[in-house]
Write an enzyme that holds these catalytic residues in place. Structure first.
Site, short mmCIF file in Angstrom:
data_model
loop_
_atom_site.label_atom_id
_atom_site.label_comp_id
_atom_site.label_asym_id
_atom_site.label_seq_id
_atom_site.Cartn_x
_atom_site.Cartn_y
_atom_site.Cartn_z
N ASP A 1 41.05 36.31 49.01
CA ASP A 1 41.40 36.84 47.69
C ASP A 1 41.38 38.36 47.80
O ASP A 1 40.33 38.99 47.82
CB ASP A 1 40.40 36.34 46.65
CG ASP A 1 40.64 36.98 45.28
OD1 ASP A 1 41.58 37.78 45.15
OD2 ASP A 1 39.86 36.66 44.36
N GLN B 1 41.32 42.87 44.92
CA GLN B 1 40.74 44.21 44.86
C GLN B 1 41.04 45.03 46.12
O GLN B 1 40.97 46.26 46.08
CB GLN B 1 39.21 44.11 44.66
CG GLN B 1 38.79 43.47 43.35
CD GLN B 1 39.05 44.37 42.15
OE1 GLN B 1 39.19 45.59 42.26
NE2 GLN B 1 39.13 43.76 40.97
N CYS C 1 33.84 38.06 35.01
CA CYS C 1 34.46 36.85 35.56
C CYS C 1 33.84 36.47 36.89
O CYS C 1 34.52 35.95 37.78
CB CYS C 1 35.96 37.00 35.73
SG CYS C 1 36.82 37.27 34.20
N HIS D 1 35.32 35.82 42.22
CA HIS D 1 35.84 35.86 40.85
C HIS D 1 36.03 34.40 40.42
O HIS D 1 36.31 33.54 41.24
CB HIS D 1 37.19 36.59 40.90
CG HIS D 1 37.79 36.90 39.56
ND1 HIS D 1 38.52 35.99 38.86
CD2 HIS D 1 37.79 38.04 38.83
CE1 HIS D 1 38.95 36.54 37.73
NE2 HIS D 1 38.51 37.78 37.68
N LYS E 1 46.69 45.46 39.24
CA LYS E 1 45.58 46.27 39.74
C LYS E 1 46.06 47.31 40.75
O LYS E 1 45.25 48.06 41.29
CB LYS E 1 44.53 45.36 40.40
CG LYS E 1 43.83 44.42 39.42
CD LYS E 1 42.70 43.68 40.12
CE LYS E 1 42.31 42.40 39.42
NZ LYS E 1 41.59 42.60 38.16
C1 LIG Z 1 38.53 39.54 43.05
C2 LIG Z 1 39.49 39.09 42.01
N1 LIG Z 1 40.14 37.94 42.17
C3 LIG Z 1 41.03 37.50 41.27
C4 LIG Z 1 41.30 38.21 40.13
C5 LIG Z 1 42.28 37.64 39.14
O1 LIG Z 1 43.37 38.46 38.94
P1 LIG Z 1 44.43 38.03 37.82
O2 LIG Z 1 43.64 37.93 36.55
O3 LIG Z 1 45.41 39.13 37.79
O4 LIG Z 1 44.97 36.72 38.24
C6 LIG Z 1 40.64 39.40 39.91
C7 LIG Z 1 40.90 40.19 38.68
O5 LIG Z 1 40.03 40.46 37.88
C8 LIG Z 1 39.71 39.86 40.87
O6 LIG Z 1 39.06 41.02 40.70
#
Ligand SMILES: Cc1ncc(COP(=O)(O)O)c(C=O)c1O
Lengths: 150, 430
Positions: free
Chosen positions: B222, B225, B388, B145, B248
């Site tokens: 990270d 998910q 993203c 991401h 999420k």
């Molecule tokens: C794999 C991953 N990392 C990071 C994020 C970022 O999450 P947040 O926007 O809540 O900081 C997301 C959310 O879309 C994600 O799917």
């Protein structure tokens, strides 16, 4: 919401059979615009002949709205005087910003009136405007270059 | 057929942890609404999940009955608020198997957690593990991401360090073939996604962890998910840091978590400065509180933390094993169902193994925006675009993708609605 308001026949038609598509020479200025939220892209070139936009050529990838909008733009503005083109441009931007409340003038906007429905979908307005913003940018650059040369 | 659904009545049926999806659905008020005249079919949980009544009520009850600022008052409400906030921290710690409650840092989301760790690195870091300059390397992957790419790019710009990354295989798995070269003595940290928000891939981390330990680097996962969908035990995974985000996993927006090994957190400099993160402040300089307070400057998202605690209670009552199994059965069903749609191509693993309940795809000749728009007119909510994670689109040479992502309230009927909707999409653009 009414899907056929968004995907009018005219829009689908321009999408499936785009007018003026493909990059051509010669051109006075070329720009590349992207819509960062969805990745739609357009490369657009303009050629000037004095006060007249003598060619608009473009290539891009994106959804039906963004691609059809470029085709309509070509049909509407190619060969027009810069001032006239900017007036049409302003009318289209107003229509798109109108949240569906602006009554489009078919005299001015031609096939672009089909995009009136798009204005009700905030997420899609940027798609419709992508090529129009690119055009304004390219024409402004071309005009500036021409002035430098004089 | 890849389907591994075990029909009710078969002897093996009860071997798997299960829950009643219809009863779960009844807890989510929003699932009763309509969109464009059709029952809502919410297939965008990878983006953000819906919230059960239990979470909504917990937040409302906090405001109605306990609201006060935390850690600063001797009065009753202040004490109750502090207990609620710290109670949520304890629930998070238990949920991910953290050895100590103090290893759980509340942030506003996963993005902030990732940035916080990136900011601990620099040329003047006191602890050599965080000292970073030209010649040092940071390793990420092509399936990150943007929030696990950009902070590291910025860090490399600030310090002159080099950013490197794992590539992807054609089936959307991490390409580990050059692991030993990629992760080496110059590597300071490897930060990779546990489950991809686009491809659905769940990365097997054991080999990477072993290599990270061999070269003395740090490992961050990270888990934005994965924590919502899979049982997590930070000790089992032997990570140094994990990041995830409340919204999420049934909780409100505005609350995220950084978990880090306590010893590491206390070796890191503060991130934001302000109230609550200090030990003492003089005009000539300040000293800082130990973790987690060191990283929680200012008034934290208290009600949101309480909501996260309630979400964890909800998930724990159902059981994360059961959630994971539900995801697996549903994914198997959806992969098969989507296979029947002409012109549909799935990006990411095509078997329901080593992957989660997120499926991205293209429809031949039809832009994802148009797919999403027609589906929306039928009440089906999917995400379209680059999610993203633009490097993934570049890797597979597609401008954008359509993504359906499921959660514990998603049903096979909803997968069928998606497939029917895709037929409609093809008719409009035929
Ligand atoms: C794999 C991953 N990392 C990071 C994020 C970022 O999450 P947040 O926007 O809540 O900081 C997301 C959310 O879309 C994600 O799917």
């Amino acid at each position: 919401m009414q899907l056929d308001q968004l995907y009018q026949e005219i829009i689908l038609d321009h999408y499936k059979r785009p007018k003026g598509r493909g990059l051509r020479e010669p051109f006075a200025a070329g720009v590349h615009h992207v819509n960062p939220t969805c990745g739609d892209e357009i490369t657009l070139r303009v050629a000037l002949d004095g006060e007249t936009i003598s060619d608009i050529s473009y290539d891009g990838q994106g959804c039906s709205i963004s691609q059809a909008s470029a085709s309509v733009l070509y049909e509407l503005l190619n060969g027009r005087k810069v001032d006239d083109a900017f007036a049409v441009h302003a009318a289209f931007v107003e229509l798109m910003g109108g949240k569906g409340q602006v009554e489009p003038d078919e005299e001015v906007l031609g096939d672009a009136v089909a995009f009136a429905g798009v204005a009700k979908y905030p997420a899609r307005v940027k798609c419709a405007l992508l090529s129009w913003m690119a055009l304004k940018d390219a024409v402004a650059q071309a005009v500036a270059l021409e002035k430098e040369e004089v | 057929m890849t389907a591994l659904t075990i029909p009710a009545g078969m002897p093996q049926y009860d071997d798997k942890p299960r829950f009643d999806v219809e009863r779960v659905r009844a807890d989510f008020p929003i699932l009763g609404r309509e969109v464009n005249g059709h029952p809502l079919v919410y297939l965008d949980s990878g983006n953000t999940s819906q919230k059960p009544r239990q979470v909504i009520d917990a937040v409302a009850r906090y405001y109605a009955e306990h609201n006060a600022n935390v850690a600063r008052s001797v009065h009753t409400l202040g004490t109750e608020s502090t207990e609620a906030y710290e109670g949520a921290r304890a629930k998070v710690a238990a949920f991910i198997g953290a050895p100590s409650v103090d290893e759980v840092v509340f942030t506003k989301n996963a993005t902030e957690a990732l940035n916080l760790v990136a900011h601990a690195f620099g040329p003047h870091a006191q602890d050599p593990r965080f000292r970073l300059g030209p010649g040092d390397e940071i390793v990420i992957s092509e399936m990150e991401h943007h929030s696990n790419i950009v902070p590291w790019q910025l860090l490399c710009q600030r310090t002159g360090a080099t950013l490197r990354w794992f590539g992807l295989t054609e089936t959307g798995r991490l390409d580990e073939s050059n692991l030993d070269e990629l992760v080496n003595e110059r590597t300071k940290i490897v930060s990779i996604v546990h489950m991809s928000n686009v491809l659905g891939t769940v990365n097997a981390t054991a080999r990477i962890t072993a290599r990270v330990r061999e070269v003395g680097a740090l490992l961050m996962l990270d888990c934005s998910q994965s924590v919502p969908h899979l049982p997590m035990d930070v000790v089992d995974y032997d990570a140094d840091f994990i990041a995830f985000t409340g919204h999420k996993m049934l909780a409100p927006t505005g609350i995220g978590v950084l978990w880090g090994r306590g010893e590491l957190l206390n070796a890191m400099p503060p991130f934001l400065g302000g109230g609550s993160m200090i030990e003492t402040v003089k005009m000539t300089g300040s000293t800082f509180a130990p973790a987690p307070a060191r990283f929680e400057a200012g008034t934290p998202p208290i009600a949101q933390a309480v909501g996260l605690g309630a979400a964890i209670d909800y998930l724990t009552a159902i059981g994360m094993d059961a959630v994971a199994w539900h995801d697996k059965e549903l994914t198997a069903y959806a992969l098969d169902a989507l296979d029947t749609v002409p012109g549909l191509r799935i990006y990411g693993p095509r078997v329901p193994v080593g992957r989660g309940a997120t499926i991205s795809f293209t429809l031949d000749g039809i832009h994802p925006h148009d797919v999403g728009q027609v589906l929306d007119s039928l009440g089906v909510q999917v995400r379209v675009g680059h999610h993203c994670a633009k490097p993934i689109c570049d890797r597979f040479a597609v401008p954008a993708l359509t993504r359906a992502s499921f959660y514990l309230y998603t049903t096979t009927d909803e997968v069928d609605a998606l497939v029917r909707g895709l037929d409609q999409v093809r008719k409009v653009f035929a």
